[in-house]
Scaffold this active site. Sequence first.
Site, PDB file in Angstrom:
ATOM      1  N   GLY A  13       0.858  -1.185   0.000  1.00  0.00           N
ATOM      2  CA  GLY A  13       0.000   0.000   0.000  1.00  0.00           C
ATOM      3  C   GLY A  13       0.892   1.233   0.000  1.00  0.00           C
ATOM      4  N   LYS A  34       1.265  -9.944  -0.924  1.00  0.00           N
ATOM      5  CA  LYS A  34       0.691 -11.295  -1.011  1.00  0.00           C
ATOM      6  C   LYS A  34      -0.233 -11.536  -2.206  1.00  0.00           C
ATOM      7  CE  LYS A  34      -2.858 -10.599   2.505  1.00  0.00           C
ATOM      8  NZ  LYS A  34      -3.403 -11.049   3.769  1.00  0.00           N
ATOM      9  N   ASP A 219      -2.015  -9.253   9.020  1.00  0.00           N
ATOM     10  CA  ASP A 219      -0.795 -10.086   9.020  1.00  0.00           C
ATOM     11  C   ASP A 219       0.350  -9.460   9.823  1.00  0.00           C
ATOM     12  OD1 ASP A 219      -2.320 -11.588   7.311  1.00  0.00           O
ATOM     13  OD2 ASP A 219      -1.287 -10.956   5.492  1.00  0.00           O
ATOM     14  N   HIS A 240     -17.046   2.094   9.697  1.00  0.00           N
ATOM     15  CA  HIS A 240     -17.466   3.204   8.829  1.00  0.00           C
ATOM     16  C   HIS A 240     -18.989   3.226   8.815  1.00  0.00           C
ATOM     17  CE1 HIS A 240     -17.913   5.909   5.467  1.00  0.00           C
ATOM     18  NE2 HIS A 240     -16.607   6.127   5.473  1.00  0.00           N
ATOM     19  N   GLU A 371      -1.413   1.524   8.544  1.00  0.00           N
ATOM     20  CA  GLU A 371      -2.483   0.998   9.410  1.00  0.00           C
ATOM     21  C   GLU A 371      -1.978  -0.106  10.350  1.00  0.00           C
ATOM     22  OE1 GLU A 371      -6.026   0.087   7.203  1.00  0.00           O
ATOM     23  OE2 GLU A 371      -7.130  -0.546   8.987  1.00  0.00           O
ATOM     24  N   ARG A 382      -9.992   7.353  14.820  1.00  0.00           N
ATOM     25  CA  ARG A 382      -9.254   8.086  13.782  1.00  0.00           C
ATOM     26  C   ARG A 382     -10.129   9.146  13.118  1.00  0.00           C
ATOM     27  NH1 ARG A 382      -8.821   7.315   8.055  1.00  0.00           N
ATOM     28  NH2 ARG A 382     -10.399   5.731   8.361  1.00  0.00           N
ATOM     29  N   LEU A 388      -4.060   7.987   5.256  1.00  0.00           N
ATOM     30  CA  LEU A 388      -3.057   8.069   4.176  1.00  0.00           C
ATOM     31  C   LEU A 388      -1.972   9.070   4.586  1.00  0.00           C
ATOM     32  CD1 LEU A 388      -5.380   8.063   1.008  1.00  0.00           C
ATOM     33  CD2 LEU A 388      -4.057   6.150   1.895  1.00  0.00           C
TER      34      LEU A 388
HETATM   35  C1  SIN Z   1     -14.205   7.656   3.220  1.00  0.00           C
HETATM   36  O1  SIN Z   1     -14.017   7.977   2.049  1.00  0.00           O
HETATM   37  O2  SIN Z   1     -15.245   7.855   3.821  1.00  0.00           O
HETATM   38  C2  SIN Z   1     -13.089   6.966   3.933  1.00  0.00           C
HETATM   39  C3  SIN Z   1     -12.055   7.923   4.301  1.00  0.00           C
HETATM   40  C4  SIN Z   1     -11.290   7.386   5.464  1.00  0.00           C
HETATM   41  O3  SIN Z   1     -11.528   6.266   5.917  1.00  0.00           O
HETATM   42  O4  SIN Z   1     -10.455   8.121   5.990  1.00  0.00           O
END
Ligand code: SIN
Length: 529
Positions: A13, A34, A219, A240, A371, A382, A388
């Site tokens: 990532g 992987k 992992d 979420h 992460e 968070r 990111l």
């Molecule tokens: C989202 O687009 O809602 C996710 C963004 C995030 O998880 O920071």
Amino acid sequence: MEIRTDFLVIGSGIAGLSFALKAAKLGTVSLVTKREKRESATFYAQGGIASVLSAEDSFEAHVKDTLEAGAGLCHPDIVEMVVKDGPNRIRELMELGASFTKRTVNNNEELDLGKEGGHSKRRIVHAQDMTGREIEEAVLKAVAAEKNITVYENHIAVDLLTHSKFIEKTDEDICWGAYILDKKTGGVHTFLANATILATGGAGKVYLFTSNPDIATGDGVAIAYRAGAHIANMEFIQFHPTCLYHSKAKSFLISEAVRGEGGILRLKDGTPFMANYHPMKDLAPRDIVARAIDFELKKSGADCVYLDITDKDPAFIKTRFPNIYEKCLSFGFDMTKEPIPVVPAAHYTCGGVLANDYGESSIKRLFAIGETACTGLHGANRLASNSLLEALVFANRACLKAAELVAKDAAIPRIPAWQTGGAVNSDEAVIISQNWDEVRRFMWNYVGIARSNKRLDRAHRRIENLRAEINEYYWNFTVTSDLLELRNIATVAELIIRCAMLRKESRGLHYNIDYPETDDKNWKRDTII
Ligand code: SIN
């Protein structure tokens, strides 16, 4: 086979790739992933990267929003450092060729900054609703041009090679690389490295419903824990609030940016409800919105709530959210004309391998970034689009520290090749799928958005039995990728349960109905195991 490298990076990532890109200027990099290299949580990220890039915003405001979302557990020094480094990291991405959505103001082109839950200002840099894809592709292109980086696709880490296990017991353990399974040949190779970087992403697959891709099996956390590294705050799993409710949609994420642009959560009869829960209404921090939806669903017995953005111009919706619009349409929902059915799903692992301000774990020469790590940025919850950002900032800082290790050029000790012992091929692969389903289901039911002592006890009993069964299977049969992933999700499930049992209060993403209050006197601290 034995492979010697300066830097062993596990995960492809944004954290792993951007570390690799910088480390390649200093030595050789083996990057192990992987599946195929672009298959990562980053690739699917919709929202964007939070950073202070407008005159109306300030570092202080971004810090304040992050601390507020984190419910008292963020480390303020880390938050400040990450927030202040954000604009540099965004500029770097743009120099690599990542192209973000712009808007024209007074004949000048500027970044089109979005808004998400918990943010007091517009500060989300995005590429329509496919930000992760844009970043991943730009960085992968740069990685492909680096001759010092060798990418091993379809390779999965088995375990870390520690000094205590293979050479002699030491008080401060050292990591010398990892055993890595080549999924195509079934061979387990010894990767020896001066610095090993865990960047394997999160663990959403521990839960039955998740917005994460299939690779998110925790992992890095599992192998670090087995090697003896400290793990922190695993009770803080972020759900979420809005994933598409449809049996075939695999909890497809409906970005928080939809609410940022005016989307409103409604009950089936059209009633908006978020004003009953928080002054920021639909843009309250994520833990509050997810819990509100869970509460409303339990109260009414309904299967889902609805996200309504029909007030907006259809042309705007299609341009700002082309990916979400098309995906919803493919399931029969036209979001320009009707509210879309949504439910919460596991989304982000706030805890992870305990890491300091340079991404160093409690084991020497072992780093955790992105992460996989718990750096103190997120605390108990968070802030949207801070992930990111964290990955970019810590990839950069970990590289500064790892560079010192390579410069000193320590002699990597001899480590024995992988031994298969008496392991044979399994004749009962059904055990893997049965245990996989079982873990994910009881984690969803007992260790989800609302927990209780009784539910946690039940989950604990089950995970102990399952882990014993999985371990026995692991020692008797040849390792496969499915078995390694199952072993990892079972380990991570146990860590989440144990951390949740330790925290006798409710805070941020951890809500226990037996301790509904926040107890700052006793629990304003990280859970470390
Ligand atoms: C989202 O687009 O809602 C996710 C963004 C995030 O998880 O920071």
